[in-house]
Write a protein that holds these residues in place. Structure first.
Motif, short mmCIF file in Angstrom:
data_model
loop_
_atom_site.label_atom_id
_atom_site.label_comp_id
_atom_site.label_asym_id
_atom_site.label_seq_id
_atom_site.Cartn_x
_atom_site.Cartn_y
_atom_site.Cartn_z
N ASN A 95 -1.56 9.07 3.23
CA ASN A 95 -0.57 8.62 2.25
C ASN A 95 0.76 9.30 2.52
O ASN A 95 0.86 10.24 3.32
CB ASN A 95 -1.05 8.88 0.82
CG ASN A 95 -1.29 10.35 0.55
OD1 ASN A 95 -0.36 11.14 0.44
ND2 ASN A 95 -2.56 10.75 0.47
N THR A 96 1.79 8.83 1.85
CA THR A 96 3.16 9.30 2.12
C THR A 96 3.42 10.69 1.56
O THR A 96 4.48 11.26 1.82
CB THR A 96 4.19 8.32 1.54
OG1 THR A 96 3.87 8.07 0.16
CG2 THR A 96 4.15 6.99 2.28
N GLN A 206 5.55 1.82 1.61
CA GLN A 206 4.12 1.63 1.36
C GLN A 206 3.53 0.57 2.30
O GLN A 206 2.36 0.65 2.67
CB GLN A 206 3.89 1.24 -0.10
CG GLN A 206 4.23 2.33 -1.09
CD GLN A 206 3.53 3.64 -0.78
OE1 GLN A 206 2.34 3.68 -0.54
NE2 GLN A 206 4.30 4.73 -0.78
N ASN A 213 -2.84 2.69 8.08
CA ASN A 213 -4.24 2.90 7.69
C ASN A 213 -5.13 1.74 8.13
O ASN A 213 -6.28 1.95 8.56
CB ASN A 213 -4.34 3.09 6.18
CG ASN A 213 -3.78 4.44 5.72
OD1 ASN A 213 -3.54 5.32 6.54
ND2 ASN A 213 -3.58 4.59 4.44
#
Length: 247
Positions: A95-96, A206, A213
């Motif tokens: 995730n970021t 996102q 991913n």
């Protein structure tokens, strides 16, 4: 000499090494792209974050070289490539908000699996052909491995860009349905154009993270397929020094 492909063991090893190397190279290309384009890493910082793979492989390689002369090479290859697949699956939940250490940890663990893949596969492939054919076998194996890496680079970069576009299109229709984020930004005094730009920036970020991913998931599956292919090779009747393969 293409006749070396008549040996089932050599063909299975080349298929395994080509699939697994393509998967590994794809992940290796995707990681710095993600870190520099989305996470704001410089080239140097991205290099430091990914350096753990090489360091871990360097320290574990001598142990693998010893094991490859005592243990069925197919078991070592299967275990090593499965390890790489599991490690890649670990990376599908990125995730970021990840720190540099969060990024580096899976890459360090990936390094522990790499020698179990490269060293025994090379030895098993060369042990599957006649001694007079070893030069041709080594050349073909290295050529196809390099070709698979180049192919993987093209596929991964193209697929990544396409998946980012698809994700962005889907998220635009889902994000901020109740206009709460837009209202919050407007209340802070941001002009209308800037509000839309900020929201689009968040959606784009996102989209990139999701695409990364999703590709890691596909790469993980490719590792699992490659691990299964090695069992098509018969048990070797002799042991060959893997350094004969040009590594």
């Amino acid at each position: 000499d293409l006749r070396v492909f008549r040996h089932r063991g050599f063909t299975a090893c080349v298929l395994t090494i080509s699939l697994a190397f393509a998967a590994f190279f794809g992940a290796s290309v995707l990681t710095p792209l993600w870190l520099q384009n989305l996470m704001g890493y410089t080239a140097t910082k991205a290099g430091v974050a990914t350096a753990g793979t090489g360091l871990a492989a360097f320290f574990i390689a001598p142990l693998v070289a010893q094991l490859s002369t005592k243990v069925d090479a197919r078991k070592l290859v299967f275990g090593g490539v499965i390890w790489l697949g599991i490690d890649t699956m670990w990376r599908t939940v990125a995730n970021t908000d990840m720190t540099m250490w969060n990024v580096a940890m899976p890459l360090i663990f990936m390094g522990f699996g790499l020698p179990f893949f490269f060293i025994p596969t090379t030895g098993l492939a060369l042990a599957s052909v006649e001694e007079r054919e070893m030069d041709s076998a080594a050349g073909l194996m290295n050529f196809l491995r390099t070709l698979s890496g180049a192919f993987a680079t093209s596929v991964v970069t193209t697929s990544w860009g396409n998946q980012i576009t698809r994700n962005h299109a889907e998220l635009v229709g889902l994000a901020d349905g109740d206009q709460s984020v837009k209202g919050m930004l407007e209340a802070s005094g941001a002009p209308g154009d800037a509000v839309n730009q900020v929201i689009d920036y968040m959606i784009t970020g996102q989209s990139v993270m999701l695409a990364t991913n999703q590709l890691m998931l596909a790469i993980g599956v490719a590792f699992f397929i490659a691990a299964s292919v090695i069992w098509l090779a018969p048990k070797p009747t002799r042991v060959v020094d893997p350094s004969a393969g040009g590594h």
